[in-house]
Motif scaffolding. Structure first.
Motif, PDB file in Angstrom:
ATOM      1  N   GLN A 712       9.874 -12.941   1.299  1.00 46.99           N
ATOM      2  CA  GLN A 712       9.457 -12.369   2.583  1.00 46.99           C
ATOM      3  C   GLN A 712      10.057 -10.975   2.851  1.00 46.99           C
ATOM      4  O   GLN A 712      10.129 -10.544   3.992  1.00 46.99           O
ATOM      5  CB  GLN A 712       9.819 -13.317   3.744  1.00 46.99           C
ATOM      6  CG  GLN A 712       9.257 -14.716   3.617  1.00 46.99           C
ATOM      7  CD  GLN A 712       7.730 -14.709   3.426  1.00 46.99           C
ATOM      8  OE1 GLN A 712       7.021 -13.980   4.102  1.00 46.99           O
ATOM      9  NE2 GLN A 712       7.256 -15.527   2.481  1.00 46.99           N
ATOM     10  N   SER A 713      10.455 -10.282   1.795  1.00 43.24           N
ATOM     11  CA  SER A 713      10.995  -8.935   1.960  1.00 43.24           C
ATOM     12  C   SER A 713       9.862  -7.928   2.113  1.00 43.24           C
ATOM     13  O   SER A 713       8.677  -8.254   1.982  1.00 43.24           O
ATOM     14  CB  SER A 713      11.854  -8.566   0.746  1.00 43.24           C
ATOM     15  OG  SER A 713      11.050  -8.535  -0.428  1.00 43.24           O
ATOM     16  N   ILE A 714      10.232  -6.663   2.359  1.00 43.50           N
ATOM     17  CA  ILE A 714       9.231  -5.598   2.458  1.00 43.50           C
ATOM     18  C   ILE A 714       8.485  -5.465   1.131  1.00 43.50           C
ATOM     19  O   ILE A 714       7.263  -5.296   1.102  1.00 43.50           O
ATOM     20  CB  ILE A 714       9.905  -4.262   2.845  1.00 43.50           C
ATOM     21  CG1 ILE A 714      10.471  -4.352   4.262  1.00 43.50           C
ATOM     22  CG2 ILE A 714       8.927  -3.104   2.728  1.00 43.50           C
ATOM     23  CD1 ILE A 714      11.261  -3.136   4.689  1.00 43.50           C
ATOM     24  N   ASN A 715       9.225  -5.546   0.014  1.00 45.44           N
ATOM     25  CA  ASN A 715       8.584  -5.452  -1.293  1.00 45.44           C
ATOM     26  C   ASN A 715       7.599  -6.602  -1.521  1.00 45.44           C
ATOM     27  O   ASN A 715       6.540  -6.413  -2.127  1.00 45.44           O
ATOM     28  CB  ASN A 715       9.632  -5.445  -2.408  1.00 45.44           C
ATOM     29  CG  ASN A 715      10.180  -4.052  -2.667  1.00 45.44           C
ATOM     30  OD1 ASN A 715       9.587  -3.056  -2.270  1.00 45.44           O
ATOM     31  ND2 ASN A 715      11.310  -3.979  -3.340  1.00 45.44           N
ATOM     32  N   TYR A 716       7.953  -7.782  -1.059  1.00 42.00           N
ATOM     33  CA  TYR A 716       7.069  -8.941  -1.209  1.00 42.00           C
ATOM     34  C   TYR A 716       5.754  -8.707  -0.454  1.00 42.00           C
ATOM     35  O   TYR A 716       4.660  -8.920  -1.006  1.00 42.00           O
ATOM     36  CB  TYR A 716       7.779 -10.190  -0.675  1.00 42.00           C
ATOM     37  CG  TYR A 716       6.960 -11.460  -0.744  1.00 42.00           C
ATOM     38  CD1 TYR A 716       6.873 -12.191  -1.921  1.00 42.00           C
ATOM     39  CD2 TYR A 716       6.261 -11.916   0.374  1.00 42.00           C
ATOM     40  CE1 TYR A 716       6.109 -13.348  -1.993  1.00 42.00           C
ATOM     41  CE2 TYR A 716       5.500 -13.075   0.321  1.00 42.00           C
ATOM     42  CZ  TYR A 716       5.433 -13.788  -0.861  1.00 42.00           C
ATOM     43  OH  TYR A 716       4.673 -14.926  -0.933  1.00 42.00           O
ATOM     44  N   GLN A 717       5.865  -8.251   0.797  1.00 43.08           N
ATOM     45  CA  GLN A 717       4.663  -7.995   1.590  1.00 43.08           C
ATOM     46  C   GLN A 717       3.850  -6.847   0.996  1.00 43.08           C
ATOM     47  O   GLN A 717       2.610  -6.897   0.957  1.00 43.08           O
ATOM     48  CB  GLN A 717       5.070  -7.645   3.038  1.00 43.08           C
ATOM     49  CG  GLN A 717       5.807  -8.755   3.767  1.00 43.08           C
ATOM     50  CD  GLN A 717       4.960 -10.012   3.935  1.00 43.08           C
ATOM     51  OE1 GLN A 717       3.740  -9.947   3.973  1.00 43.08           O
ATOM     52  NE2 GLN A 717       5.620 -11.166   4.032  1.00 43.08           N
ATOM     53  N   ARG A 718       4.527  -5.824   0.497  1.00 39.76           N
ATOM     54  CA  ARG A 718       3.841  -4.668  -0.077  1.00 39.76           C
ATOM     55  C   ARG A 718       3.061  -5.071  -1.335  1.00 39.76           C
ATOM     56  O   ARG A 718       1.957  -4.578  -1.565  1.00 39.76           O
ATOM     57  CB  ARG A 718       4.866  -3.583  -0.407  1.00 39.76           C
ATOM     58  CG  ARG A 718       4.260  -2.222  -0.741  1.00 39.76           C
ATOM     59  CD  ARG A 718       5.340  -1.244  -1.094  1.00 39.76           C
ATOM     60  NE  ARG A 718       6.215  -0.978   0.030  1.00 39.76           N
ATOM     61  CZ  ARG A 718       7.403  -0.412  -0.081  1.00 39.76           C
ATOM     62  NH1 ARG A 718       7.875  -0.080  -1.275  1.00 39.76           N
ATOM     63  NH2 ARG A 718       8.140  -0.179   0.987  1.00 39.76           N
TER      64      ARG A 718
END
Length: 883
Positions: A712-718
């Protein structure tokens, strides 16, 4: 490891991996050969490090290092084990014996086979080669009296290889006529006679339709290629052979470069035939292949050598270090030029190159052609010429993925084609074409997102952010409690800039410390504590003032507090961070014997830190996985790799000397990396193009791709967003097909009309500005950005190639630097002592001082407020060339 192996390791140089020769001891007590040390100091200039522990070397003069004493234990080991070295066949470091023929070191396993090779060569040499004339036999006999036995063997072998190569080239590319396609026999080539250049006037005449309607083997024969083109590649050149601009969209590894090469070879052959048959025609075919980064110049030129097998050295030219003024002469002597798009744009602007004189422009990685990218800047020049009625070259644009630029995918496709002046798109269709491509290239079996949980409690983070950083921030009246790392970085950049302008020294020092600490936290989120602490010490310990202010002493005390905490944590910490443990687990599960892996990371420091961590990890060592790191080309003090080292590393990866690479996005886009069995993006997510291109690196059979990130990190969403945009890109190509060529051409024309209006408007608005900007006076004064100490006048700046240097005896007296190339020099203010730049040598070895623009502030004309620049390209003061 047994005792003998330990002893052998003590007498092996960590740089060349051979027996220590004239060993020199570094400050860290590790040993290295004298020649290897000299290479390290020369190649790395300002960031030389010990090859064993990677600690920085403070001195850059070879004379400051002394040879190991004969009484030193290692010296005694070297003299005792005088038969230990690296076997020159299998590269094992063990006991060796010199070959009596060639004096090369060979281990027991390789020696017999090596001697047998010599005996076989001798038998071949003693056998008189067939087809020799009487004069040639006499020449060989006379050489026996001049050369040693080994030299004579080498000469004959080289001559035979040269002859065989000439025969293979001739036999593989026989001439044929339209009426009779049977190959013409080549007469027996005499031994030691140089092969003649290919006679294009005798080559079979053919048209574009002959290429498009022929089988691949026939196309290979017509164009004289040393590879057989794939059927879809022949279909992709349809527009190009008809002199129409086209955008070629093919996945990585599918042969985009060869598509451009086939078009270039077709027009080159037509040009040569016209020149040979029409004495009045003197104009030769001229083309340029544009790449986004220097590393691709050599790679794409080498690929074209498979297309231009006849006299490639007189046709193809890599434009790397040539000065712009020389390009006019080079243009007359070669046909196809390989150059970075930025350098080519500079050549055009400086009028060293004329776009109108080229017949064909091939643009690699063309998806960058929007906004202010150099490709788009160059194409704006193209559009200006076209709008004014001038002849413009044909354009072949190449990409693996057109991108979306975070907009409607089809509208972006129209915009991209308008910028590139391409009305036709060559892409693989669904169904049979897709199956044909799959059968020709390997694609990854899967692309998984692997997540790890975020660590809730980490004493390092708590100590640094809640104690050290918060205390310093409170002194600056800055509340950082609610800021994440990125928001804090933006705030600190602006505050540091304001403090430099107002000469608030405490704020300059405080924000500098906070920025370094914040950068540490960003690195520490992904990397081991040991490597992150080394980085922090390098950044905050390299320019400590001799007379620190009271506030700076306070900051140093807080740094010492954190250093003590980190040391305690490193002593007590047993397990790796969860993210690093997961990375090790993935590697050990995926890395089979003989395979190759690639880890893609965000920054150059990530590559260096992970390489050291992995090479010293017991699980990686147990599996004998050799790890290397790969970054883009540039200055060594920025952790970049010089072009030669980059080429050596990639070659080692292909051969299997290195089997795992940790790389920045230089390996993701364009660079030809050996086929990988797995690719892991380690907390590295760029855009949808990066997602597609990273997958293209996994080209081995049954390869797999992964992205490793926090849940659920920014990288995951990106990454989830990128995968959605990837589907949108495919839908945009499908929509292009549905709308048809005529409607798409109408849309591109409309976009180009808006583009031309915008260019005319910007040109009229910037005309006066640009003309005055070119003749802007140099800065009145240049000061240290951190403490406002006067350094020099703007008139003291000189242009040395692309480097800005200061040539001023008063500056030299003030700063008092060591006049050795690569030496760093600092601000003379004892309360500042920040690094200002490095020493470079001009002609006749006279010193000059390359200044870091981020360490300077400029007072322009009579303005009292200083101006800060991020890049030298933003400074428009007049500068004379360095003498």
């Amino acid at each position: 490891m047994d005792d003998e192996s330990n002893i052998f390791l003590r007498i092996r140089c960590p740089k060349c991996e051979r027996r220590l020769n004239k060993p020199h001891e570094l400050k860290c007590k590790h040993l290295v050969c004298r020649d290897c040390l000299e290479i390290i100091l020369q190649n790395h200039r300002t960031n030389a490090r010990c090859p064993t522990c990677t600690k920085p070397l403070e001195n850059y003069a070879i004379e400051t290092y002394s040879e190991l004493s004969p009484k030193h234990p290692t010296s005694r080991l070297i003299s005792t084990f005088n038969d230990v070295n690296q076997c020159e066949t299998c590269k094992t470091f063990t006991t060796v014996e010199k070959c009596s023929k060639c004096l090369k070191d060979q281990c027991d396993t390789c020696l017999d086979k090596h001697i047998e090779t010599h005996n076989q060569i001798k038998k071949q040499v003693n056998t008189s080669p067939d087809g020799l004339s009487k004069d040639e036999k006499e020449l060989l006999e006379s050489l026996k009296n001049i050369l040693t036995e080994k030299e004579y063997e080498d000469f004959v072998q080289t001559a035979k290889l040269y002859l065989n190569d000439a025969i293979v080239k001739g036999n593989g590319t026989n001439k044929s006529s339209r009426s009779n396609e049977s190959p013409v026999n080549i007469e027996k080539t005499p031994f030691l006679v140089e092969a003649k250049p290919y006679d294009w006037s005798e080559h079979e005449r053919f048209t574009a339709d002959d290429i498009l309607n022929s089988k691949p083997e026939r196309v290979k024969q017509l164009l004289r290629l040393n590879f057989t083109p794939r059927p879809y590649q022949i279909r992709m050149v349809r527009c190009g052979l008809k002199k129409e601009n086209s955008l070629v969209c093919l996945q990585t590894g599918a042969g985009k470069t060869f598509v451009a090469g086939i078009v270039a070879k077709f027009f080159y052959i037509l040009s040569r035939q016209k020149l040979n048959n029409s004495p009045n025609i003197s104009r030769q075919f001229k083309a340029v292949f544009l790449v986004p980064i220097k590393a691709l110049v050599d790679q794409q030129c080498e690929a074209f050598r498979k297309v231009f097998i006849d006299e490639p050295d007189s046709i193809l030219l890599k434009v790397e270090n040539q000065a712009g003024e020389r390009f006019k002469d080079l243009f007359n002597n070669f046909n196809i030029f390989f150059i970075t798009v930025q350098k080519f744009a500079n050549f055009i602007e400086a009028k060293h190159a004329d776009l109108k004189k080229f017949d064909l422009i091939m643009i690699d990685e063309c998806h960058h052609c929007y906004d202010n990218h150099p490709i788009n800047s160059m194409m704006r020049q193209y559009h200006r010429l076209k709008a004014s009625g001038c002849d413009v070259p044909q354009v072949i644009a190449l990409t693996a993925s057109v991108g979306t630029n975070k907009k409607n995918a089809f509208n972006h496709l129209v915009h991209l084609c308008a910028n590139l002046d391409c009305f036709d798109i060559c892409a693989i269709g669904r169904g049979l074409e897709e199956e044909e491509l799959k059968n020709s290239t390997n694609t990854p079996m899967a692309d998984h997102i692997v997540t790890v949980s975020k660590e809730e409690y980490d004493p390092i983070v708590i100590t640094l952010k809640d104690n050290v950083m918060k205390t310093i921030a409170n002194r600056l009246a800055l509340d950082i409690s609610a800021m994440d790392n990125q928001k804090l970085e933006n705030e600190l950049v602006q505050r540091h800039k304001d403090a430099c302008k107002t000469n608030d020294h405490d704020a300059v020092v405080g924000t500098d410390y906070l920025r370094k600490f914040n950068r540490f936290l960003i690195f520490y989120d992904d990397l081991p504590l040991k490597q992150c602490m080394q980085w922090l010490e390098d950044k905050l310990g390299c320019s400590t003032p001799s007379l620190p202010t009271r506030f700076e002493k306070f900051c140093q005390e807080k740094l010492k507090e954190f250093r003590d905490c980190a040391k305690q944590q490193m002593l007590s910490s047993i397990m790796d961070k969860p993210k690093l443990r997961k990375l090790i687990d993935l590697i050990t599960k995926l890395h089979d014997p003989g395979c190759r892996g690639l880890i893609l990371v965000r920054t150059k420091f990530h590559t260096v830190a992970l390489e050291e961590f992995l090479n010293n990890h017991p699980d990686i060592m147990k599996r004998q996985i050799a790890v290397g790191h790969l970054t883009g080309q540039g200055s060594a003090d920025e952790l970049c790799l010089p072009g030669t080292q980059q080429a050596v590393l990639l070659n080692e990866f292909r051969k299997g000397t290195k089997t795992l690479l940790v790389a920045t996005d230089v390996a993701q886009e364009g660079l030809d990396v050996a086929e990988c069995s797995y690719v892991i993006r380690y907390e590295f997510v760029s855009n949808e193009i990066g997602t597609v291109q990273s997958r293209g690196r996994a080209r081995a059979s049954q390869s797999r791709c992964f992205i490793l990130t926090e849940a659920q990190s920014i990288n995951y969403q990106r990454e989830l967003e990128n995968r959605e945009r990837e589907n949108e890109m495919k839908e945009a190509i499908d929509e292009w097909r549905r709308r048809g060529i005529d409607e798409f051409r109408t849309l591109v024309n409309k976009e180009q009309e808006d583009l031309i209006k915008e260019l005319c408007k910007s040109d009229s608005q910037s005309g006066a500005t640009n003309s005055s900007q070119n003749y802007q006076k140099p800065a009145k004064e240049i000061h240290c950005r951190f403490c406002d100490t006067y350094l020099c006048k703007g008139s003291s700046l000189r242009l040395q190639g692309s480097t800005i240097v200061c040539v001023d005896s008063e500056f030299e007296r003030l700063v008092n630097p060591r006049n050795s190339a690569g030496e760093k020099f600092n601000c003379p203010n004892k309360t500042c002592h920040k690094e200002l730049g490095v020493v470079v040598l001009l002609s006749r070895n006279s010193p000059a001082y390359a200044l870091h623009i981020t360490a300077l502030k400029f007072f322009m004309n009579d303005k009292n407020e200083p101006v800060l620049f991020k890049k030298w390209s933003q400074y428009h003061g007049f500068m004379k060339p360095a003498v």
